[in-house]
Design an enzyme around this catalytic site. Structure first.
Site, PDB file in Angstrom:
ATOM      1  N   GLU A   1       0.867  -7.299  15.336  1.00 46.88           N
ATOM      2  CA  GLU A   1       1.951  -8.171  15.837  1.00 46.88           C
ATOM      3  C   GLU A   1       1.743  -8.475  17.326  1.00 46.88           C
ATOM      4  OE1 GLU A   1       6.310  -8.076  14.497  1.00 46.88           O
ATOM      5  OE2 GLU A   1       6.343  -6.916  16.350  1.00 46.88           O
TER       6      GLU A   1
ATOM      7  N   PRO B   1      13.780 -11.994  14.659  1.00 45.00           N
ATOM      8  CA  PRO B   1      15.247 -12.032  14.756  1.00 45.00           C
ATOM      9  C   PRO B   1      15.808 -11.091  15.817  1.00 45.00           C
ATOM     10  CG  PRO B   1      14.565 -10.753  12.834  1.00 45.00           C
ATOM     11  CD  PRO B   1      13.316 -11.382  13.402  1.00 45.00           C
TER      12      PRO B   1
ATOM     13  N   VAL C   1       0.856  -1.193   0.000  1.00 43.77           N
ATOM     14  CA  VAL C   1       0.000   0.000   0.000  1.00 43.77           C
ATOM     15  C   VAL C   1       0.891   1.242   0.000  1.00 43.77           C
ATOM     16  CG1 VAL C   1      -1.822   1.222   1.273  1.00 43.77           C
ATOM     17  CG2 VAL C   1      -1.792  -1.286   1.238  1.00 43.77           C
ATOM     18  N   GLY C   2       0.489   2.234  -0.807  1.00 44.84           N
ATOM     19  CA  GLY C   2       1.274   3.473  -0.900  1.00 44.84           C
ATOM     20  C   GLY C   2       2.644   3.175  -1.484  1.00 44.84           C
ATOM     21  N   LYS C   3       3.658   3.804  -0.896  1.00 45.08           N
ATOM     22  CA  LYS C   3       5.013   3.679  -1.468  1.00 45.08           C
ATOM     23  C   LYS C   3       5.599   2.280  -1.304  1.00 45.08           C
ATOM     24  CE  LYS C   3       6.215   8.525  -1.001  1.00 45.08           C
ATOM     25  NZ  LYS C   3       6.921   9.494  -0.176  1.00 45.08           N
TER      26      LYS C   3
HETATM   27  C1  UD2 Z   1       6.963  -4.865  12.124  1.00 45.27           C
HETATM   28  C2  UD2 Z   1       6.511  -6.177  11.521  1.00 45.27           C
HETATM   29  C3  UD2 Z   1       5.246  -5.948  10.727  1.00 45.27           C
HETATM   30  C4  UD2 Z   1       4.162  -5.351  11.602  1.00 45.27           C
HETATM   31  C5  UD2 Z   1       4.671  -4.073  12.247  1.00 45.27           C
HETATM   32  C6  UD2 Z   1       3.749  -3.576  13.335  1.00 45.27           C
HETATM   33  C7  UD2 Z   1       8.231  -7.817  10.979  1.00 45.27           C
HETATM   34  C8  UD2 Z   1       9.433  -8.067  10.160  1.00 45.27           C
HETATM   35  N1  UD2 Z   1       7.591  -6.668  10.682  1.00 45.27           N
HETATM   36  O1  UD2 Z   1       7.512  -4.158  10.982  1.00 45.27           O
HETATM   37  O2  UD2 Z   1       4.774  -7.146  10.161  1.00 45.27           O
HETATM   38  O3  UD2 Z   1       3.758  -6.309  12.562  1.00 45.27           O
HETATM   39  O4  UD2 Z   1       5.933  -4.266  12.885  1.00 45.27           O
HETATM   40  O5  UD2 Z   1       2.625  -2.996  12.805  1.00 45.27           O
HETATM   41  O6  UD2 Z   1       7.834  -8.627  11.783  1.00 45.27           O
HETATM   42  N2  UD2 Z   1       2.510  -1.670   4.669  1.00 45.27           N
HETATM   43  C9  UD2 Z   1       2.182  -1.087   3.472  1.00 45.27           C
HETATM   44  N3  UD2 Z   1       2.192   0.281   3.364  1.00 45.27           N
HETATM   45  C10 UD2 Z   1       2.521   1.086   4.413  1.00 45.27           C
HETATM   46  C11 UD2 Z   1       2.863   0.486   5.635  1.00 45.27           C
HETATM   47  C12 UD2 Z   1       2.859  -0.899   5.745  1.00 45.27           C
HETATM   48  O7  UD2 Z   1       1.884  -1.785   2.494  1.00 45.27           O
HETATM   49  O8  UD2 Z   1       2.514   2.319   4.243  1.00 45.27           O
HETATM   50  C13 UD2 Z   1       2.481  -3.138   4.785  1.00 45.27           C
HETATM   51  C14 UD2 Z   1       3.664  -3.788   4.073  1.00 45.27           C
HETATM   52  O9  UD2 Z   1       3.298  -5.065   3.596  1.00 45.27           O
HETATM   53  C15 UD2 Z   1       4.682  -3.916   5.181  1.00 45.27           C
HETATM   54  C16 UD2 Z   1       3.791  -4.263   6.362  1.00 45.27           C
HETATM   55  O10 UD2 Z   1       2.579  -3.538   6.147  1.00 45.27           O
HETATM   56  O11 UD2 Z   1       5.656  -4.903   4.870  1.00 45.27           O
HETATM   57  C17 UD2 Z   1       4.356  -3.933   7.741  1.00 45.27           C
HETATM   58  O12 UD2 Z   1       4.715  -2.588   7.822  1.00 45.27           O
HETATM   59  P1  UD2 Z   1       6.214  -2.162   8.136  1.00 45.27           P
HETATM   60  O13 UD2 Z   1       7.134  -3.017   7.355  1.00 45.27           O
HETATM   61  O14 UD2 Z   1       6.343  -0.699   7.973  1.00 45.27           O
HETATM   62  O15 UD2 Z   1       6.304  -2.532   9.657  1.00 45.27           O
HETATM   63  P2  UD2 Z   1       7.636  -2.694  10.568  1.00 45.27           P
HETATM   64  O16 UD2 Z   1       8.856  -2.547   9.741  1.00 45.27           O
HETATM   65  O17 UD2 Z   1       7.507  -1.822  11.762  1.00 45.27           O
END
Ligand code: UD2
Length: 313
Positions: free
Chosen positions: A263, A194, A83-85
């Site tokens: 999560e 991890p 979604v988005g970027k």
């Molecule tokens: C962690 C978790 C993630 C989620 C989040 C808490 C891991 C490796 N990652 O990553 O699964 O539980 O914490 O909410 O366990 N996304 C979009 N557009 C956006 C934002 C998110 O498509 O603008 C989707 C995309 O598939 C992304 C996922 O949501 O991979 C999780 O978002 P993130 O990667 O920004 O979350 P992160 O890095 O904090």
């Protein structure tokens, strides 16, 4: 008449021999080293206290597992949100999945995006399909991430119950670097995060407010699991998604958002409903983390990203 009879006997005999050979080739052709119950990985724990396997490199035979599951003719569904970027991560995710993820199996990819026109064209092997579904964008990343449970629940109800056997729900900002295959299949499958697997559980970033449905009390919790990769049998993941969605929405009605959105709810769910298979951090590493000695292979890893540039808030 006698000639005809002889021909029929020959045909029947040939068919019987062919069927026999086919049976033998399916059941006895696979040769592999004798398994041992006294020698194996000694540097890691390979079973949980509730007797679920913890999958590490060196604990399974990939050819044996492939042959077992190929015979079952399974279909694996994947959900991935871009979604988005985050659409920018999709190409590498899909391309590397062709090289490493359930190669030779029937795999249906469901991509959820608000930018369907930007979904990249990726050549997929026979038996692998990509389906694109539109979802609304949001100005809060927390909502995009958390609403995945609702969308996964709906997808299973509308489409997957009679179409797929297993499902994995994966973060898009990641790439495959090594085999991820049939060894990961199980009823309810969780991946160990991890970032915390060597820590005491008091350090796990569980939701710590008792008012939240995601609450995990001090002294509770087995492992800290990733929101970015989980899966299992379609029916099991349906129950997980439905429960986490309801708990998330009930929290929202009371003005609470769990520390790590879905999560946190996933971790609460896995504490109550133990996963039947646990995947080691090989199955979701982070590119910025140096490899620890017990990690012999990185199979899937989150790319380094600049949150300020890609998130909507
Ligand atoms: C962690 C978790 C993630 C989620 C989040 C808490 C891991 C490796 N990652 O990553 O699964 O539980 O914490 O909410 O366990 N996304 C979009 N557009 C956006 C934002 C998110 O498509 O603008 C989707 C995309 O598939 C992304 C996922 O949501 O991979 C999780 O978002 P993130 O990667 O920004 O979350 P992160 O890095 O904090």
């Amino acid at each position: 008449m006698a000639v005809l009879h002889t021909k029929a006997v020959t045909v029947i005999l040939s068919v019987t021999v062919l069927l026999g050979l086919l049976y033998l080739s399916q059941h006895y052709s696979l040769k592999y080293n004798q398994p041992s119950i006294v020698h194996g990985r000694a540097d890691v724990v390979t079973v949980t206290p509730w007797l679920a396997p913890v999958v590490w490199e060196g604990t399974f035979n990939p050819f044996l597992l492939d042959s077992i599951y190929k015979r079952k003719n399974v279909t694996i569904a994947i959900t991935v949100f871009a979604v988005g970027k985050y659409i920018m991560f999709l190409k590498d995710f899909l391309q590397t999945s062709e090289e490493h993820f359930f190669v030779g199996f029937r795999v249906d990819f469901y991509v959820f995006t608000d930018r369907p026109n930007e979904v990249p064209k990726v050549n997929m092997a026979a038996g692998r399909m990509l389906m694109v579904r539109s979802v609304p964008s949001s100005n809060r990343w927390q909502e995009i991430s958390a609403r995945r449970m609702e969308i996964i629940q709906n997808l299973i109800e509308e489409k997957l119950q009679n179409r797929a056997n297993y499902i994995f729900c994966l973060d898009v900002d990641s790439k495959f670097h090594g085999r991820w295959g049939a060894e990961s299949l199980g009823g309810l499958v969780a991946v160990i995060h991890p970032g915390y697997y060597r820590d005491d559980r008091s350090k796990f970033p569980y939701e710590r407010r008792p008012a939240s449905n995601a609450y995990v009390a001090p002294g509770e919790g087995d492992f800290y699991y990733c929101g970015g990769a989980f899966g299992g049998l379609v029916q099991e993941v349906h129950l997980l998604a439905k429960t986490c969605r309801k708990n998330f929405e009930d929290d929202a009605k009371r003005g609470i958002e769990a520390a790590w959105q879905e999560e946190s709810h996933l971790n609460r769910y896995m504490w109550i409903n133990k996963p039947s298979k646990v995947l080691s951090p090989e199955y979701l590493w982070q590119d910025f983390k140096p490899k620890n000695p017990e990690v012999h292979i990185i199979r899937f890893s989150g790319v380094i990203k600049n949150y300020a540039n890609i998130r909507p808030n």
